[in-house]
Design a protein around this motif. Structure first.
Motif, short mmCIF file in Angstrom:
data_model
loop_
_atom_site.label_atom_id
_atom_site.label_comp_id
_atom_site.label_asym_id
_atom_site.label_seq_id
_atom_site.Cartn_x
_atom_site.Cartn_y
_atom_site.Cartn_z
N ARG A 128 -33.62 14.68 5.75
CA ARG A 128 -33.55 16.22 5.00
C ARG A 128 -33.00 16.73 6.74
NH1 ARG A 128 -38.69 18.29 4.84
NH2 ARG A 128 -39.14 19.60 6.83
N THR A 129 -33.27 16.73 7.67
CA THR A 129 -32.42 16.99 8.78
C THR A 129 -31.24 16.33 9.32
OG1 THR A 129 -33.92 15.82 10.49
CG2 THR A 129 -34.46 18.10 9.37
N ARG A 130 -30.91 14.70 9.49
CA ARG A 130 -29.81 14.42 9.92
C ARG A 130 -28.25 15.13 9.48
NH1 ARG A 130 -28.31 8.91 6.69
NH2 ARG A 130 -28.61 10.39 4.23
N PRO A 131 -27.64 14.78 10.06
CA PRO A 131 -26.27 15.66 9.93
C PRO A 131 -25.61 14.48 8.28
CG PRO A 131 -25.80 14.05 12.10
CD PRO A 131 -27.66 14.00 11.60
N MET A 132 -24.54 15.26 8.20
CA MET A 132 -24.68 14.70 6.30
C MET A 132 -23.25 13.18 6.25
SD MET A 132 -21.55 16.81 3.66
CE MET A 132 -20.13 15.97 4.56
N PRO A 133 -24.01 12.09 6.07
CA PRO A 133 -23.42 10.49 5.96
C PRO A 133 -22.01 11.46 5.66
CG PRO A 133 -25.71 10.70 5.04
CD PRO A 133 -24.89 12.85 5.66
N ARG A 134 -21.21 10.70 6.43
CA ARG A 134 -19.48 10.30 6.10
C ARG A 134 -19.53 9.06 5.49
NH1 ARG A 134 -18.27 15.56 6.58
NH2 ARG A 134 -19.19 16.65 8.31
N SER A 135 -19.98 7.73 5.85
CA SER A 135 -19.68 6.57 5.56
C SER A 135 -20.18 5.63 4.13
CB SER A 135 -20.11 6.07 6.19
OG SER A 135 -21.16 5.63 6.61
N ALA A 177 -20.86 6.51 0.03
CA ALA A 177 -21.39 7.91 -1.33
C ALA A 177 -23.03 7.15 -1.32
CB ALA A 177 -20.68 7.19 -2.14
N ARG A 178 -23.59 6.62 -1.57
CA ARG A 178 -25.21 6.63 -1.78
C ARG A 178 -26.32 7.22 -1.07
NH1 ARG A 178 -29.33 3.53 0.22
NH2 ARG A 178 -27.70 2.22 1.94
N GLU A 179 -25.65 6.86 0.75
CA GLU A 179 -26.61 8.06 1.31
C GLU A 179 -25.84 9.81 1.58
OE1 GLU A 179 -27.01 6.96 5.52
OE2 GLU A 179 -27.53 4.67 4.53
N LEU A 180 -25.37 9.28 0.74
CA LEU A 180 -24.32 10.77 1.01
C LEU A 180 -25.21 11.87 -0.07
CD1 LEU A 180 -22.68 13.98 1.59
CD2 LEU A 180 -21.19 12.45 0.27
N ARG A 181 -25.29 11.36 -1.53
CA ARG A 181 -25.87 11.54 -2.82
C ARG A 181 -27.44 12.25 -2.59
NH1 ARG A 181 -22.75 7.94 -5.03
NH2 ARG A 181 -24.68 6.45 -5.02
N HIS A 182 -27.81 11.44 -1.27
CA HIS A 182 -29.79 11.06 -0.90
C HIS A 182 -30.00 12.42 0.36
CE1 HIS A 182 -32.95 9.55 0.76
NE2 HIS A 182 -33.01 10.97 0.29
N TRP A 183 -29.07 12.59 0.66
CA TRP A 183 -28.83 13.79 1.73
C TRP A 183 -28.48 15.26 0.97
CZ3 TRP A 183 -25.24 17.49 3.03
CH2 TRP A 183 -25.53 18.09 4.43
N ARG A 184 -27.64 15.38 0.09
CA ARG A 184 -27.21 15.75 -0.92
C ARG A 184 -28.48 16.84 -1.94
NH1 ARG A 184 -20.99 14.80 -2.71
NH2 ARG A 184 -20.08 16.52 -1.36
#
Length: 115
Positions: free
Chosen positions: A85-92, A94-101
């Motif tokens: 939850r504290t990592r920077p928003m992933p940009r590479s 889509a799966r990791e971006l959904r998880h981060w959101r």
């Protein structure tokens, strides 16, 4: 008649710490949490000199508390949840971006923002 006050309930994080130290050692648990053995010993003895134990409590919860990740649907140790939850928003990815959101609005996130 003398009334004897009941002892104050111990915080859940302190019980986690006591339970972790019981079958192991203060040094081993301190290393796992990221605190010095002296700090852990003083906390357990109720003699830690700091005004507040918020920082210690958070480290104990992050290292020793496990909860169900609503996004992954698996049990995660607190430190893994914090890392996600504290990592920077992933940009590479889509799966990791959904998880981060999902982490940004998760009930386990103390800084969660509602959508």
């Amino acid at each position: 008649m003398t009334v004897v006050p009941l002892p104050a309930p111990r915080p859940a994080w302190l019980e986690l710490l006591r339970a972790a130290v019981a079958p192991s050692s203060i040094s081993a648990v301190a290393g796992q949490i990221g605190l010095s053995p002296t700090t852990v010993s003083l906390v357990l003895a109720g003699k830690y000199p700091a005004r507040t134990l918020d920082g210690v409590a958070q480290k104990v919860r992050d290292a020793l508390d496990h909860w169900r990740c609503p996004h992954l649907e698996i049990d995660l140790p607190g430190y893994r949840c914090v890392a996600w939850r504290t990592r920077p928003m992933p940009r590479s990815s889509a799966r990791e971006l959904r998880h981060w959101r999902a982490c940004q609005t998760c009930p386990h996130n103390p800084t969660a923002k509602e959508d």
